[in-house]
Scaffold this motif. Structure first.
Motif, PDB file in Angstrom:
ATOM      1  N   HIS A  64      -9.603   1.371  -4.374  1.00 33.42           N
ATOM      2  CA  HIS A  64      -9.345   0.980  -2.984  1.00 33.42           C
ATOM      3  C   HIS A  64     -10.610   1.097  -2.127  1.00 33.42           C
ATOM      4  O   HIS A  64     -10.813   0.300  -1.205  1.00 33.42           O
ATOM      5  CB  HIS A  64      -8.235   1.862  -2.425  1.00 33.42           C
ATOM      6  CG  HIS A  64      -7.739   1.482  -1.062  1.00 33.42           C
ATOM      7  ND1 HIS A  64      -7.529   0.178  -0.666  1.00 33.42           N
ATOM      8  CD2 HIS A  64      -7.398   2.258   0.012  1.00 33.42           C
ATOM      9  CE1 HIS A  64      -7.077   0.161   0.587  1.00 33.42           C
ATOM     10  NE2 HIS A  64      -7.006   1.402   1.016  1.00 33.42           N
ATOM     11  N   SER A  74      -5.277 -13.050   4.931  1.00 36.62           N
ATOM     12  CA  SER A  74      -4.341 -13.267   3.844  1.00 36.62           C
ATOM     13  C   SER A  74      -4.052 -14.748   3.615  1.00 36.62           C
ATOM     14  O   SER A  74      -3.826 -15.523   4.551  1.00 36.62           O
ATOM     15  CB  SER A  74      -3.035 -12.530   4.162  1.00 36.62           C
ATOM     16  OG  SER A  74      -2.117 -12.653   3.108  1.00 36.62           O
ATOM     17  N   THR A 120      -0.016  -8.458  -5.287  1.00 40.69           N
ATOM     18  CA  THR A 120      -0.642  -9.413  -4.371  1.00 40.69           C
ATOM     19  C   THR A 120       0.140 -10.726  -4.439  1.00 40.69           C
ATOM     20  O   THR A 120       1.084 -10.869  -5.218  1.00 40.69           O
ATOM     21  CB  THR A 120      -2.115  -9.673  -4.728  1.00 40.69           C
ATOM     22  OG1 THR A 120      -2.177 -10.339  -5.996  1.00 40.69           O
ATOM     23  CG2 THR A 120      -2.905  -8.375  -4.791  1.00 40.69           C
ATOM     24  N   ASN A 129      -7.548  -4.870  -5.150  1.00 42.40           N
ATOM     25  CA  ASN A 129      -6.286  -4.519  -4.496  1.00 42.40           C
ATOM     26  C   ASN A 129      -5.390  -3.905  -5.564  1.00 42.40           C
ATOM     27  O   ASN A 129      -4.726  -4.627  -6.309  1.00 42.40           O
ATOM     28  CB  ASN A 129      -5.629  -5.756  -3.897  1.00 42.40           C
ATOM     29  CG  ASN A 129      -6.505  -6.404  -2.840  1.00 42.40           C
ATOM     30  OD1 ASN A 129      -6.822  -5.787  -1.834  1.00 42.40           O
ATOM     31  ND2 ASN A 129      -6.919  -7.636  -3.072  1.00 42.40           N
ATOM     32  N   ARG A 187      -7.838  -4.211   4.333  1.00 39.60           N
ATOM     33  CA  ARG A 187      -7.091  -5.230   3.597  1.00 39.60           C
ATOM     34  C   ARG A 187      -7.032  -6.487   4.470  1.00 39.60           C
ATOM     35  O   ARG A 187      -7.202  -6.442   5.691  1.00 39.60           O
ATOM     36  CB  ARG A 187      -5.680  -4.764   3.217  1.00 39.60           C
ATOM     37  CG  ARG A 187      -4.644  -4.631   4.306  1.00 39.60           C
ATOM     38  CD  ARG A 187      -4.830  -3.462   5.239  1.00 39.60           C
ATOM     39  NE  ARG A 187      -4.900  -2.201   4.517  1.00 39.60           N
ATOM     40  CZ  ARG A 187      -5.531  -1.150   4.973  1.00 39.60           C
ATOM     41  NH1 ARG A 187      -6.147  -1.187   6.144  1.00 39.60           N
ATOM     42  NH2 ARG A 187      -5.563  -0.040   4.287  1.00 39.60           N
ATOM     43  N   GLU A 211      -0.123   1.482   5.420  1.00 40.33           N
ATOM     44  CA  GLU A 211      -1.542   1.487   5.073  1.00 40.33           C
ATOM     45  C   GLU A 211      -2.013   2.887   4.699  1.00 40.33           C
ATOM     46  O   GLU A 211      -1.543   3.883   5.247  1.00 40.33           O
ATOM     47  CB  GLU A 211      -2.379   1.008   6.261  1.00 40.33           C
ATOM     48  CG  GLU A 211      -2.228  -0.461   6.583  1.00 40.33           C
ATOM     49  CD  GLU A 211      -3.016  -0.863   7.817  1.00 40.33           C
ATOM     50  OE1 GLU A 211      -3.708   0.021   8.386  1.00 40.33           O
ATOM     51  OE2 GLU A 211      -2.936  -2.035   8.225  1.00 40.33           O
ATOM     52  N   GLU A 218       0.783  -1.220   0.000  1.00 45.18           N
ATOM     53  CA  GLU A 218       0.000   0.000   0.000  1.00 45.18           C
ATOM     54  C   GLU A 218       0.820   1.279   0.000  1.00 45.18           C
ATOM     55  O   GLU A 218       0.246   2.376  -0.045  1.00 45.18           O
ATOM     56  CB  GLU A 218      -0.998  -0.006   1.166  1.00 45.18           C
ATOM     57  CG  GLU A 218      -2.142  -0.949   0.917  1.00 45.18           C
ATOM     58  CD  GLU A 218      -3.339  -0.704   1.820  1.00 45.18           C
ATOM     59  OE1 GLU A 218      -3.378   0.341   2.508  1.00 45.18           O
ATOM     60  OE2 GLU A 218      -4.229  -1.567   1.837  1.00 45.18           O
TER      61      GLU A 218
END
Length: 350
Positions: free
Chosen positions: A76, A185, A236, A232, A122, A340, A48
């Motif tokens: 976002h 995640s 990733t 996103n 996220r 972030e 980010e």
């Protein structure tokens, strides 16, 4: 201080920067100085920090592979992105913007059919999946820190990672995160390739002219249709699926796809081995299939002739754990707290 990549033989140097989430202007100036001092030709964000880099990309005397800030912001923000996809090949489920506690509580009876999450978030770290009314009382959104409610859609999850150049798809990977760190995640990445996912990414590129890295989360319903959940606009975990094709991936990043047209992954499943042991094994360790999956996947940190990152991840984990304790956050949240972007103004807070 101890990022894993710092220990890699591929890293030519390391510089500690101010936290962009607290000092965005100072961070950008530090990046600019490093670009000049080291003669860097290309800057590429990995998480980010992309938002902070995009906000000042014209100030950097090098190529910056990141989209314009206004588009990144739209992608976002989970409600704005959902509205963008209306009528597309894999549109988002019904999504409502919540800007007050009263708006949240107006949905308390219907809550078991919805998913609630911050508009800026996220890793699903704060998401409430089909919550009870009592859990909704903890949500206190505002106009500047809104939440969204998204209608729950059952099915199989897929995550994509793609490279685009002026809207043209140059590389594309899709995977199912079979094992996760908590609910967030993924830590084990099984290659998949649902046709609607790729078609959606191509449609996205044509509609936006996007350049750079982008990922999406999807749900595939039992009838084979897909619905996009969120975007996103950064790198990733799907990038790990290209581990056997590093030079081709760089070409795709620079806008030159292979002769086949779009670069696709060539290897099998990948994993974050330490995270599998820490987060997935306590839940699945009694299952033989878990250990079969563990043995079948390549560790993303294991590279021929470059073993130091495997050991370095323990120092990184200790640092993140200390940060989590000091900031009273979970491990995943602590790992990204300094980079972030949650919609706050991009000027230094102090």
């Amino acid at each position: 201080v101890w990022p894993v990549a710092r220990a890699s033989r591929a890293a030519a140097g390391y510089a500690r920067l101010p936290e962009p989430s607290v000092h965005p202007a100072r961070w950008l100036e530090a990046v600019r100085r490093i670009v000049i001092e080291l003669g860097i030709d290309l800057a590429l964000p990995t998480c980010e920090e992309a938002f902070y880099l995009a906000s000042g990309r014209d100030a950097l005397p090098c190529q910056v592979i990141v989209e314009r800030f206004e588009l990144l912001h739209q992608l976002h923000h989970k409600h704005r992105f959902a509205m963008m996809t209306a009528g597309w090949i894999a549109p988002a489920p019904e999504t409502r913007l919540l800007e007050s506690p009263e708006a949240v509580m107006s949905m308390r009876r219907a809550a078991p059919a919805w998913v609630f999450k911050p508009a800026y978030s996220r890793f699903a770290s704060r998401a409430l999946l089909r919550p009870s009314a009592s859990r909704l009382e903890r949500i206190r959104p505002t106009a500047t820190q809104p939440w969204v409610a998204q209608r729950y859609v059952p099915g199989r999850e897929h995550c994509s990672y793609s490279l685009l150049a002026n809207g043209r798809l140059t590389a594309h990977a899709c995977y199912h995160p079979r094992y996760r760190a908590g609910r967030g995640s993924g830590v084990w990445f099984e290659p998949t390739d649902p046709a609607p996912v790729r078609a959606f990414v191509e449609q996205f590129g044509a509609a936006t002219g996007y350049s750079g890295q982008v990922g999406f989360d999807f749900i595939e319903t039992p009838d084979g249709a897909c619905r996009v959940l969120e975007c996103n606009p950064r790198a990733t975990s799907g990038v790990h699926l290209f581990a056997e094709q590093p030079l081709l991936l760089v070409d795709a990043l620079l806008g030159a796809p292979p002769e086949s047209g779009v670069l696709s992954p060539s290897g099998g499943p990948k994993m974050l081995g330490l995270a599998m042991l820490l987060f997935a094994a306590p839940r699945h360790g009694l299952s033989r299939s878990f250990w079969r999956d563990f043995s079948a996947a390549g560790d993303v940190l294991l590279r021929p002739g470059d073993a130091a990152p495997l050991a370095a991840q323990f120092a990184g984990l200790l640092e993140i754990s200390a940060r989590a304790l000091l900031r009273r956050r979970g491990l995943l949240s602590a790992a990204t707290a300094d980079i972030e972007w949650n919609g706050q103004p991009l000027n230094d807070a102090g």
